[in-house]
Design an enzyme around this catalytic site. Structure first.
Site, PDB file in Angstrom:
ATOM      1  N   ASP A  17     -59.012 -46.002  30.361  1.00 33.95           N
ATOM      2  CA  ASP A  17     -58.938 -47.296  31.052  1.00 33.95           C
ATOM      3  C   ASP A  17     -57.563 -47.949  30.928  1.00 33.95           C
ATOM      4  O   ASP A  17     -57.446 -49.175  30.938  1.00 33.95           O
ATOM      5  CB  ASP A  17     -60.017 -48.275  30.521  1.00 33.95           C
ATOM      6  CG  ASP A  17     -61.381 -47.626  30.479  1.00 33.95           C
ATOM      7  OD1 ASP A  17     -61.768 -47.031  31.493  1.00 33.95           O
ATOM      8  OD2 ASP A  17     -62.043 -47.682  29.431  1.00 33.95           O
ATOM      9  N   LYS A  20     -54.362 -45.909  34.772  1.00 34.55           N
ATOM     10  CA  LYS A  20     -53.744 -44.726  35.389  1.00 34.55           C
ATOM     11  C   LYS A  20     -53.902 -44.753  36.908  1.00 34.55           C
ATOM     12  O   LYS A  20     -53.011 -44.348  37.644  1.00 34.55           O
ATOM     13  CB  LYS A  20     -54.391 -43.450  34.835  1.00 34.55           C
ATOM     14  CG  LYS A  20     -54.210 -43.288  33.348  1.00 34.55           C
ATOM     15  CD  LYS A  20     -54.907 -42.047  32.826  1.00 34.55           C
ATOM     16  CE  LYS A  20     -56.409 -42.112  32.813  1.00 34.55           C
ATOM     17  NZ  LYS A  20     -57.020 -43.031  31.830  1.00 34.55           N
ATOM     18  N   GLY A  44     -63.541 -43.906  35.759  1.00 31.52           N
ATOM     19  CA  GLY A  44     -63.622 -44.907  36.812  1.00 31.52           C
ATOM     20  C   GLY A  44     -62.233 -45.451  37.022  1.00 31.52           C
ATOM     21  O   GLY A  44     -61.669 -46.076  36.126  1.00 31.52           O
ATOM     22  N   HIS A  45     -61.645 -45.149  38.150  1.00 34.76           N
ATOM     23  CA  HIS A  45     -60.282 -45.608  38.420  1.00 34.76           C
ATOM     24  C   HIS A  45     -60.338 -46.711  39.471  1.00 34.76           C
ATOM     25  O   HIS A  45     -60.811 -46.482  40.582  1.00 34.76           O
ATOM     26  CB  HIS A  45     -59.413 -44.459  38.928  1.00 34.76           C
ATOM     27  CG  HIS A  45     -59.169 -43.419  37.878  1.00 34.76           C
ATOM     28  ND1 HIS A  45     -58.498 -42.248  38.114  1.00 34.76           N
ATOM     29  CD2 HIS A  45     -59.503 -43.401  36.583  1.00 34.76           C
ATOM     30  CE1 HIS A  45     -58.439 -41.555  36.999  1.00 34.76           C
ATOM     31  NE2 HIS A  45     -59.050 -42.223  36.062  1.00 34.76           N
ATOM     32  N   GLN A 223     -59.776 -40.191  31.519  1.00 33.05           N
ATOM     33  CA  GLN A 223     -59.918 -40.515  30.096  1.00 33.05           C
ATOM     34  C   GLN A 223     -58.525 -40.479  29.434  1.00 33.05           C
ATOM     35  O   GLN A 223     -57.550 -40.756  30.111  1.00 33.05           O
ATOM     36  CB  GLN A 223     -60.919 -39.602  29.379  1.00 33.05           C
ATOM     37  CG  GLN A 223     -62.360 -39.824  29.815  1.00 33.05           C
ATOM     38  CD  GLN A 223     -62.749 -38.992  31.023  1.00 33.05           C
ATOM     39  OE1 GLN A 223     -62.413 -37.829  31.128  1.00 33.05           O
ATOM     40  NE2 GLN A 223     -63.480 -39.582  31.949  1.00 33.05           N
TER      41      GLN A 223
HETATM   42  P1  IMP Z   1     -68.833 -39.106  27.971  1.00 28.61           P
HETATM   43  O1  IMP Z   1     -67.536 -38.698  28.535  1.00 28.61           O
HETATM   44  O2  IMP Z   1     -69.721 -39.827  28.947  1.00 28.61           O
HETATM   45  O3  IMP Z   1     -69.540 -37.979  27.283  1.00 28.61           O
HETATM   46  O4  IMP Z   1     -68.565 -40.198  26.819  1.00 28.61           O
HETATM   47  C1  IMP Z   1     -67.908 -39.869  25.593  1.00 28.61           C
HETATM   48  C2  IMP Z   1     -67.009 -40.997  25.128  1.00 28.61           C
HETATM   49  O5  IMP Z   1     -65.916 -41.116  26.042  1.00 28.61           O
HETATM   50  C3  IMP Z   1     -67.681 -42.376  25.108  1.00 28.61           C
HETATM   51  O6  IMP Z   1     -67.139 -43.127  24.045  1.00 28.61           O
HETATM   52  C4  IMP Z   1     -67.276 -42.979  26.437  1.00 28.61           C
HETATM   53  O7  IMP Z   1     -67.306 -44.381  26.410  1.00 28.61           O
HETATM   54  C5  IMP Z   1     -65.859 -42.445  26.559  1.00 28.61           C
HETATM   55  N1  IMP Z   1     -65.388 -42.341  27.950  1.00 28.61           N
HETATM   56  C6  IMP Z   1     -65.692 -41.396  28.866  1.00 28.61           C
HETATM   57  N2  IMP Z   1     -65.046 -41.617  30.006  1.00 28.61           N
HETATM   58  C7  IMP Z   1     -64.301 -42.702  29.829  1.00 28.61           C
HETATM   59  C8  IMP Z   1     -63.371 -43.410  30.647  1.00 28.61           C
HETATM   60  O8  IMP Z   1     -63.072 -43.049  31.802  1.00 28.61           O
HETATM   61  N3  IMP Z   1     -62.787 -44.499  30.087  1.00 28.61           N
HETATM   62  C9  IMP Z   1     -63.050 -44.896  28.811  1.00 28.61           C
HETATM   63  N4  IMP Z   1     -63.887 -44.258  28.016  1.00 28.61           N
HETATM   64  C10 IMP Z   1     -64.516 -43.180  28.507  1.00 28.61           C
END
Ligand code: IMP
Length: 434
Positions: A17, A20, A44-45, A223
């Site tokens: 977040d 990017k 989520g962009h 991420q």
């Molecule tokens: P997952 O990717 O849904 O398996 O989540 C694993 C961890 O990554 C969790 O702490 C999520 O909140 C974090 N996470 C996954 N995608 C994002 C993102 O795009 N932004 C921020 N945190 C993320």
């Protein structure tokens, strides 16, 4: 001889977040191809155009630039239903990306079973605060060689493999969540894939050819390094390689394709979900940052944890990725604060100074941040477009960050709009960001 194209990777350096999407959107006007190479709709962009925000989850942020060809590499795990929703949202705004979208046939498909398993795991005591989108299980089944790829829908392979995943997930969750039958899942996915069939293909070959022809490629990370399965705060991470290595495995391109690594961090730190966060502010300043910065998840709406900029984290991420220049985002969120903290190191239980990240997560609980404070600024930075217009204290803050992480800042964002921000003096990003 033709000048070789610059091919740039945009990578998050904190816990995601960082903004990017804004940089990719800004830069993409200068690139012929924009590529997603890992993650899925856990990302989520948000891009803001004329004050209107558009949230994209799987389609590269270059979607808004009509000259950009969009590629989703094999390292991505795709939720086809969500993909259709994104395509529809873009169409409603008059953007049809159908003719300039290529989805790798080797990309894995997120199945309802993956989502069920993700949520089942998250309901237990080992929860890590995932986005609940089935991303972990989709990568897990990919590694277990049970996964279903986009290209499988051409053959009986798809139903065979969907049945295997169904069997595997049923075995794990043991009847605690009802699962749809494989035939129904297959039928549904098949009907969703038919209309986008022309977008499926060999993304690796496409990108290799583009590179050989000297066409420019922008790689959009999802991420961030601290969520990388190898280099982040394991096990509180996502299930892909969000740092530089994932770019090569997720596209099939050789490292020499890349000419620059553009690292992105906020002027402070946020994280969603559970896990270590040494610079977290659990007080009213953290709440202030959350409210002013609208720090609520794009994908899940969850409030983000907020804290000071952590130079230890940034030094780690810059070294893992070989960052050539930094984009510092959301500087304006710090406007009006009396003083601003920068975490420059940590102390362990015995008071011993630690300059690096502890490698194992159990070591994190007892570490305390060593925070240095600089004066804040009273003149708002919001919307500033020139380095010399920044308040002196804001410039000092940025210099302090640069010194602490030994990496040059090349761009500073001062607001959500495309034109709120500036390339720093003598920055190489000036070519693209004006
Ligand atoms: P997952 O990717 O849904 O398996 O989540 C694993 C961890 O990554 C969790 O702490 C999520 O909140 C974090 N996470 C996954 N995608 C994002 C993102 O795009 N932004 C921020 N945190 C993320």
């Amino acid at each position: 001889m033709r000048k070789p194209a610059e091919n740039i990777a945009i990578l998050g350096l904190q816990w995601g977040d960082e903004g990017k999407g804004k940089l990719v959107d800004l830069l993409s006007a200068n690139f012929q191809h924009v590529v997603r190479f890992q993650g899925g709709n856990n990302a989520g962009h948000t891009v803001v155009v004329n004050g209107e925000s558009i949230a994209l989850h799987q389609i590269p942020s270059g979607a808004l630039n009509p000259g950009c060809f969009l590629v989703v590499g094999s390292g991505v795990v795709l939720n086809i239903e969500v993909l259709h929703q994104e395509l529809e949202r873009l169409r409603e705004r008059g953007i049809d990306v159908g003719k300039r979208l290529l989805l790798s046939s080797n990309a894995h498909v997120v199945l309802p079973y993956h989502i069920a398993l993700d949520n089942w795991r998250e309901s237990g005591s080992d929860r890590i605060g995932t986005t609940g989108r089935g991303i972990g299980p989709a990568y897990e089944m990919k590694a277990a060689r049970l996964g279903v790829r986009l290209g499988d829908f051409d053959s009986p392979n798809a139903i065979i493999r969907i049945t295997s995943v169904h069997r595997e997930v049923s075995r794990i969750i043991d009847g605690s969540t009802p699962l749809p039958p494989p035939e129904k899942v297959h039928q549904n996915l098949n009907s969703l894939i038919q209309p986008i069939k022309d977008c499926l293909g060999d993304a690796q070959r496409h990108l290799l050819d583009a590179w050989r022809k000297g066409e420019s490629i922008l790689f959009e990370g999802a991420q961030a390094t601290m969520l990388d399965i190898d280099h982040g705060t394991y096990p509180f991470v996502t299930s892909s390689n969000c740092s530089i290595g994932g770019l090569f495995t997720g596209t099939g391109l050789p490292p020499k394709v890349l000419t620059k690594v553009f690292g992105v961090a906020k002027a402070y730190t946020t994280r969603v979900g559970v896990g270590p966060f040494p610079s977290e502010l659990k007080d009213s300043t953290g709440e202030h940052i959350r409210q002013v910065g609208h720090e609520f998840g794009t994908t899940t709406g969850r409030p983000r944890r907020c804290g000071w900029f952590d130079a230890v984290v940034l030094r780690h991420s810059c070294s893992v990725n070989g960052v050539d220049g930094l984009g510092i985002m959301k500087l304006d969120v710090l406007d009006g604060l009396d003083s601003i903290g920068i975490v420059k190191g940590y102390k362990d239980k015995s008071g011993k100074h630690i300059a690096h990240l502890p490698s194992a997560t159990y070591g994190w609980e007892d570490i305390e941040p060593i925070t240095e404070y600089v004066d804040g600024w009273k003149v708002p930075t919001r919307g500033i477009k020139n380095w010399k217009d920044l308040p002196t204290q804001a410039r000092k803050y940025l210099h302090t960050l640069e010194e602490a992480i030994e990496t040059k800042i090349v761009y500073v964002s001062t607001g959500p709009d495309r034109d709120s921000g500036l390339a720093t003096p003598r920055s190489w990003a000036k070519n693209w960001l004006g």
